[in-house]
Design a protein around this motif. Structure first.
Motif, short mmCIF file in Angstrom:
data_model
loop_
_atom_site.label_atom_id
_atom_site.label_comp_id
_atom_site.label_asym_id
_atom_site.label_seq_id
_atom_site.Cartn_x
_atom_site.Cartn_y
_atom_site.Cartn_z
N LEU A 116 0.83 -1.19 0.00
CA LEU A 116 0.00 0.00 0.00
C LEU A 116 0.87 1.25 0.00
O LEU A 116 1.83 1.33 0.78
CB LEU A 116 -0.92 0.01 1.23
N VAL A 117 0.52 2.21 -0.84
CA VAL A 117 1.26 3.47 -0.91
C VAL A 117 0.27 4.63 -0.87
O VAL A 117 -0.54 4.80 -1.79
CB VAL A 117 2.12 3.56 -2.19
N GLU A 118 0.36 5.43 0.19
CA GLU A 118 -0.52 6.60 0.33
C GLU A 118 0.09 7.81 -0.36
O GLU A 118 1.31 7.93 -0.48
CB GLU A 118 -0.75 6.95 1.80
N SER A 119 -0.78 8.71 -0.78
CA SER A 119 -0.35 9.98 -1.35
C SER A 119 -1.44 11.01 -1.13
O SER A 119 -2.58 10.67 -0.79
CB SER A 119 -0.03 9.83 -2.84
N GLY A 120 -1.08 12.28 -1.33
CA GLY A 120 -2.06 13.34 -1.28
C GLY A 120 -2.02 14.20 -0.02
O GLY A 120 -2.77 15.16 0.10
N GLY A 121 -1.16 13.85 0.92
CA GLY A 121 -1.07 14.66 2.12
C GLY A 121 -0.45 16.01 1.84
O GLY A 121 0.07 16.27 0.74
N ALA A 123 -2.85 0.20 -4.18
CA ALA A 123 -2.48 -1.15 -3.75
C ALA A 123 -1.90 -1.94 -4.91
O ALA A 123 -2.36 -1.83 -6.04
CB ALA A 123 -3.71 -1.87 -3.20
N SER A 124 -0.89 -2.71 -4.59
CA SER A 124 -0.32 -3.59 -5.60
C SER A 124 -1.10 -4.91 -5.62
O SER A 124 -1.89 -5.19 -4.72
CB SER A 124 1.14 -3.87 -5.29
N GLY A 125 -0.87 -5.71 -6.63
CA GLY A 125 -1.50 -7.02 -6.67
C GLY A 125 -2.81 -7.00 -7.44
O GLY A 125 -3.38 -5.95 -7.72
N ARG A 126 -3.30 -8.19 -7.74
CA ARG A 126 -4.51 -8.31 -8.57
C ARG A 126 -5.73 -8.72 -7.76
O ARG A 126 -6.77 -8.99 -8.32
CB ARG A 126 -4.26 -9.34 -9.67
N THR A 127 -5.60 -8.76 -6.42
CA THR A 127 -6.72 -9.22 -5.60
C THR A 127 -7.24 -8.13 -4.69
O THR A 127 -7.75 -8.40 -3.61
CB THR A 127 -6.28 -10.43 -4.76
N PHE A 128 -7.13 -6.90 -5.12
CA PHE A 128 -7.55 -5.77 -4.29
C PHE A 128 -8.99 -5.91 -3.85
O PHE A 128 -9.35 -5.52 -2.74
CB PHE A 128 -7.34 -4.47 -5.07
N SER A 129 -9.83 -6.45 -4.70
CA SER A 129 -11.25 -6.55 -4.37
C SER A 129 -11.55 -7.57 -3.29
O SER A 129 -12.70 -7.70 -2.87
CB SER A 129 -12.07 -6.87 -5.63
N THR A 130 -10.56 -8.31 -2.83
CA THR A 130 -10.77 -9.25 -1.74
C THR A 130 -10.38 -8.66 -0.38
O THR A 130 -10.37 -9.36 0.62
CB THR A 130 -9.97 -10.55 -1.94
N TYR A 131 -10.08 -7.36 -0.38
CA TYR A 131 -9.65 -6.70 0.85
C TYR A 131 -10.64 -5.63 1.28
O TYR A 131 -11.04 -4.77 0.48
CB TYR A 131 -8.28 -6.04 0.66
N ALA A 132 -11.02 -5.68 2.55
CA ALA A 132 -11.65 -4.52 3.17
C ALA A 132 -10.54 -3.52 3.46
O ALA A 132 -9.41 -3.91 3.77
CB ALA A 132 -12.36 -4.91 4.45
#
Length: 126
Positions: free
Chosen positions: A4-9, A24-33
């Motif tokens: 995970l990489v945040e930005s915008g602050g 988020a990296s990876g191809r399974t982002f939709s499996t994460y809350a």
């Protein structure tokens, strides 16, 4: 695993707005809350907003309810935090976090999340 990489602050005056992103990296982002937390100097990290894997369910800490909005775009592997009516007490390092689940529920404890970003600084001047 997900990274995970945040930005915008940044620095904003009281009453202003900022929009944070968490890619988020990876191809399974939709499996994460996903969740957003923040940590002010000398204070514990606190939960502020969460969103289900589908984006249909969102929930907030009382301190930000009505001012902050969490959303996600699973096609872009990104979760967002729109922050309006910012106050000096919103000054903190903001972190996004991911929990591997497709179960509905509210996850407000740090222990419930598996992965964390490095954080992005938000400073609100009075």
């Amino acid at each position: 695993q997900v990274q995970l990489v945040e930005s915008g602050g940044g620095l904003v005056q009281a009453g202003g707005s900022l929009s944070l992103s968490c890619a988020a990296s990876g191809r399974t982002f939709s499996t994460y809350a996903m969740g957003w937390f923040r940590q002010a100097p000398g204070k514990e990290r606190e939960f502020i907003a969460g969103i289900s894997w589908s984006g249909r369910n969102t929930y907030y800490a009382d301190s930000v309810k009505g001012r902050f909005t969490i959303s996600r775009d699973n096609a872009k592997n990104t979760v967002y935090l729109q922050m309006n009516s910012l106050r000096p007490e919103d000054t903190a390092v903001y972190y996004c976090a991911a929990r591997y689940t497709r179960e509905s529920g509210t996850y407000t404890s740090m222990k419930e999340y598996n992965y964390w970003g490095q954080g992005t600084q938000v400073t609100v001047s009075s």
